[in-house]
Design an enzyme around this catalytic site. Sequence first.
Site, PDB file in Angstrom:
ATOM      1  CD1 TRP A   7      -0.586  -1.738   3.035  1.00  0.00           C
ATOM      2  CD2 TRP A   7       0.668   0.082   3.336  1.00  0.00           C
ATOM      3  NE1 TRP A   7       0.164  -1.923   4.175  1.00  0.00           N
ATOM      4  CE2 TRP A   7       0.942  -0.818   4.377  1.00  0.00           C
ATOM      5  CE3 TRP A   7       1.350   1.305   3.318  1.00  0.00           C
ATOM      6  CZ2 TRP A   7       1.872  -0.548   5.391  1.00  0.00           C
ATOM      7  CZ3 TRP A   7       2.270   1.573   4.306  1.00  0.00           C
ATOM      8  CH2 TRP A   7       2.522   0.652   5.328  1.00  0.00           C
ATOM      9  CE  LYS A  63      -5.231  -8.791  -2.987  1.00  0.00           C
ATOM     10  NZ  LYS A  63      -4.650  -7.637  -2.268  1.00  0.00           N
ATOM     11  N   PRO A  64      -3.633  -5.286  -6.029  1.00  0.00           N
ATOM     12  CG  PRO A  64      -5.121  -3.493  -6.203  1.00  0.00           C
ATOM     13  CD  PRO A  64      -4.865  -4.882  -6.729  1.00  0.00           C
ATOM     14  N   GLY A  93       6.028  -6.950  -0.771  1.00  0.00           N
ATOM     15  CA  GLY A  93       5.296  -6.857   0.482  1.00  0.00           C
ATOM     16  C   GLY A  93       6.167  -7.328   1.625  1.00  0.00           C
ATOM     17  CD  GLU A  98      12.450  -6.685  -5.411  1.00  0.00           C
ATOM     18  OE1 GLU A  98      13.065  -6.075  -4.517  1.00  0.00           O
ATOM     19  OE2 GLU A  98      13.022  -7.265  -6.345  1.00  0.00           O
ATOM     20  CG  LEU A  99      10.331 -10.312   0.497  1.00  0.00           C
ATOM     21  CD1 LEU A  99      10.765 -11.619   1.132  1.00  0.00           C
ATOM     22  CD2 LEU A  99       8.837 -10.335   0.196  1.00  0.00           C
ATOM     23  CB  CYS A 102      10.840  -1.528   0.739  1.00  0.00           C
ATOM     24  SG  CYS A 102      11.178  -0.944  -0.919  1.00  0.00           S
ATOM     25  CD  GLU A 109       9.783  -3.356   6.606  1.00  0.00           C
ATOM     26  OE1 GLU A 109       8.953  -4.267   6.714  1.00  0.00           O
ATOM     27  OE2 GLU A 109      10.195  -2.927   5.513  1.00  0.00           O
TER      28      GLU A 109
HETATM   29  P1  NDP Z   1       1.805  -7.488   3.009  1.00  0.00           P
HETATM   30  O1  NDP Z   1       2.810  -8.556   2.852  1.00  0.00           O
HETATM   31  O2  NDP Z   1       0.872  -7.543   4.143  1.00  0.00           O
HETATM   32  O3  NDP Z   1       0.885  -7.417   1.698  1.00  0.00           O
HETATM   33  C1  NDP Z   1       1.430  -7.287   0.415  1.00  0.00           C
HETATM   34  C2  NDP Z   1       0.400  -7.738  -0.612  1.00  0.00           C
HETATM   35  O4  NDP Z   1       0.198  -9.151  -0.500  1.00  0.00           O
HETATM   36  C3  NDP Z   1      -0.971  -7.101  -0.425  1.00  0.00           C
HETATM   37  O5  NDP Z   1      -1.563  -6.880  -1.681  1.00  0.00           O
HETATM   38  C4  NDP Z   1      -1.719  -8.189   0.320  1.00  0.00           C
HETATM   39  O6  NDP Z   1      -3.103  -8.097   0.185  1.00  0.00           O
HETATM   40  C5  NDP Z   1      -1.194  -9.428  -0.372  1.00  0.00           C
HETATM   41  N1  NDP Z   1      -1.345 -10.667   0.373  1.00  0.00           N
HETATM   42  C6  NDP Z   1      -1.591 -10.843   1.691  1.00  0.00           C
HETATM   43  N2  NDP Z   1      -1.630 -12.170   1.994  1.00  0.00           N
HETATM   44  C7  NDP Z   1      -1.408 -12.828   0.840  1.00  0.00           C
HETATM   45  C8  NDP Z   1      -1.309 -14.215   0.487  1.00  0.00           C
HETATM   46  N3  NDP Z   1      -1.449 -15.179   1.379  1.00  0.00           N
HETATM   47  N4  NDP Z   1      -1.052 -14.539  -0.796  1.00  0.00           N
HETATM   48  C9  NDP Z   1      -0.870 -13.584  -1.722  1.00  0.00           C
HETATM   49  N5  NDP Z   1      -0.966 -12.252  -1.453  1.00  0.00           N
HETATM   50  C10 NDP Z   1      -1.225 -11.886  -0.197  1.00  0.00           C
HETATM   51  O7  NDP Z   1       2.613  -6.113   2.970  1.00  0.00           O
HETATM   52  P2  NDP Z   1       2.070  -4.651   3.205  1.00  0.00           P
HETATM   53  O8  NDP Z   1       0.975  -4.356   2.234  1.00  0.00           O
HETATM   54  O9  NDP Z   1       1.812  -4.476   4.653  1.00  0.00           O
HETATM   55  O10 NDP Z   1       3.342  -3.769   2.744  1.00  0.00           O
HETATM   56  C11 NDP Z   1       4.385  -3.426   3.560  1.00  0.00           C
HETATM   57  C12 NDP Z   1       5.579  -4.315   3.304  1.00  0.00           C
HETATM   58  O11 NDP Z   1       5.988  -4.245   1.944  1.00  0.00           O
HETATM   59  C13 NDP Z   1       6.794  -3.876   4.104  1.00  0.00           C
HETATM   60  O12 NDP Z   1       7.396  -4.987   4.707  1.00  0.00           O
HETATM   61  C14 NDP Z   1       7.722  -3.300   3.054  1.00  0.00           C
HETATM   62  O13 NDP Z   1       9.073  -3.335   3.407  1.00  0.00           O
HETATM   63  C15 NDP Z   1       7.414  -4.137   1.862  1.00  0.00           C
HETATM   64  N6  NDP Z   1       7.826  -3.443   0.643  1.00  0.00           N
HETATM   65  C16 NDP Z   1       8.908  -3.925  -0.065  1.00  0.00           C
HETATM   66  C17 NDP Z   1       9.358  -3.261  -1.204  1.00  0.00           C
HETATM   67  C18 NDP Z   1      10.529  -3.790  -2.009  1.00  0.00           C
HETATM   68  O14 NDP Z   1      10.634  -3.431  -3.179  1.00  0.00           O
HETATM   69  N7  NDP Z   1      11.414  -4.582  -1.435  1.00  0.00           N
HETATM   70  C19 NDP Z   1       8.686  -2.036  -1.672  1.00  0.00           C
HETATM   71  C20 NDP Z   1       7.577  -1.642  -0.862  1.00  0.00           C
HETATM   72  C21 NDP Z   1       7.170  -2.328   0.262  1.00  0.00           C
HETATM   73  P3  NDP Z   1      -3.962  -7.340   1.317  1.00  0.00           P
HETATM   74  O15 NDP Z   1      -3.334  -6.007   1.545  1.00  0.00           O
HETATM   75  O16 NDP Z   1      -5.281  -7.223   0.685  1.00  0.00           O
HETATM   76  O17 NDP Z   1      -3.897  -8.215   2.537  1.00  0.00           O
END
Ligand code: NDP
Length: 517
Positions: free
Chosen positions: A144, A168-169, A217, A239-240, A273, A370
Amino acid sequence: MTITESGSAQFIQVRNPADDTVVGRVPVDTSETVAAKVRALRRAQSQWEAIGAKGRKRWLSRLQDWVLDNAESINDVVQSETGKSRVDASFEPMVTVDLLNYWSRKAPKFLADRRSRAHGPLGMAKRLETFYRPYPVVGVITPWNFPFLAPTFDVIPALAAGAAVLLKPSEVTPLAAIELARGWAEIGAPPVLEVATGYGETGAALVDSVDYVQFTGSTATGRSVAQQCAGRLIPYSLELGGKDPAIVLADADLDRAANGIAWGGLFNAGQVCISIERVYVEEPVYDEFVAKLARNVAELRVGQDTREAKFDVGALATTAQREIVQRHVDEAVAAGATALVGGAPTGVGTFFEPTILTGVDQSMSCIREETFGPTLPVVRVRDEQEAIALANDSRYGLSATVWTRDKGRGRRIARQLDAGAVNINDAFSNVFNFVLPMGGWKESGIGARWGGQSGILKYCRQQAITTPRIPTQERELIWYPYAPSKVRFALGVIRAAAAKGRRRLGVGPRRVANDAP
Ligand code: NDP
């Protein structure tokens, strides 16, 4: 928040975290809906691949114009679902334009068939080629923090590669992704970009149907996506999260370091991130650096922007995120740290004061976990060695910064840091250069996005094709029925070309077997 309407259909209400107003609603896509979307994308993809990189370039260029023409309304949507400042929002469409420009221009060259020279004599009779064919449907899952830009980071190179994309956002910020799909439809492009909205289950359904997953995420969700992909034997790239360190050396330009670290740590309210989340400062300049950083951070304006850009730091995306930030600050203060600047929510929406923590040590949650918020914990270190050791003491390894007037020293230190990118005297600069890979080490990810040609080839399967270059005989030397003399000759040719040293340059399989090791 989920609402149920018209029978059993479910919708997510999207809220602006700055003032809690409802700004939109999107459906919760079921696994059947996701599977149907993937089937439709699969049908459209073959034609998309067939028009070639140059054909796709025309559509990507039209999207580029659409993004430019609609930048202000995209900013409005991004702001409405994140509460970020106007300036922070305005990066999203503009970096997208740069991405579209880069990948649409470069794709034809990057995807061109590659002819290779044979490495040995047996291959010389062949024409050797590698072709690149996209994975038909790429699933892109995004968080997000950058609702428009995070999707385009990966959607654009995947489309340029010839794949169809299901995006899938995050449930928190689905509206900007829908804007992207709206733009794609408005320019009349082929139906190879779709959005699936919903919660984690919708993301999991996407992983169940697509051919490649690009996930951005948290580390926890990334791990479960990887397990699901492994079960289906499909490739993925993750990318975590990160906990990026900054190292400020005694010879640094302290004004630049204090300005760069304030921005690199607090841009987008620290919800990046690659935000700077830990600062290690060499003893001799610690006090001076902290004073400069504190002056910068104390001056930042926090609040809810309209189209007029009045504020530097916007809201946090969710109350859950604000609670994490609060916990990290509270735990640090309880363990003896000082909130030199900020340290508390503003009391409005999800806003949190930009915060500097001093007196911090390596065991605190603000250093180990984090935070993803507007905090800058600063640690005093004896010397360069201690800074490197503490910077590497993390389960994350996304990126890092080093601040020094001696660029050679900066590069030497960079090569000792366990991180996918190191920026010297700057923050984030690798991300604005798509010729470089952006990928995390350790628990920060697997694979990388971009990196010039490899950033588009990751969405392709490689196909090797060999064609005879000279007239062919009834059979090759090594085919049935085996004729030992012919096989010996063929293997002898390989041996003569590949073996090193005169003693091993024998001929034929018998000699190979008799050779002493
Ligand atoms: P999440 O891991 O909670 O969610 C990421 C995405 O995955 C969302 O669209 C979420 O949907 C979806 N999702 C959740 N559960 C599942 C599942 N079981 N299977 C498939 N998809 C799923 O992360 P956040 O949205 O909270 O984002 C923050 C994180 O993202 C931080 O850790 C940050 O560091 C990382 N990030 C990494 C970047 C990089 O390039 N390395 C860049 C930006 C952020 P829903 O929201 O609907 O639950």
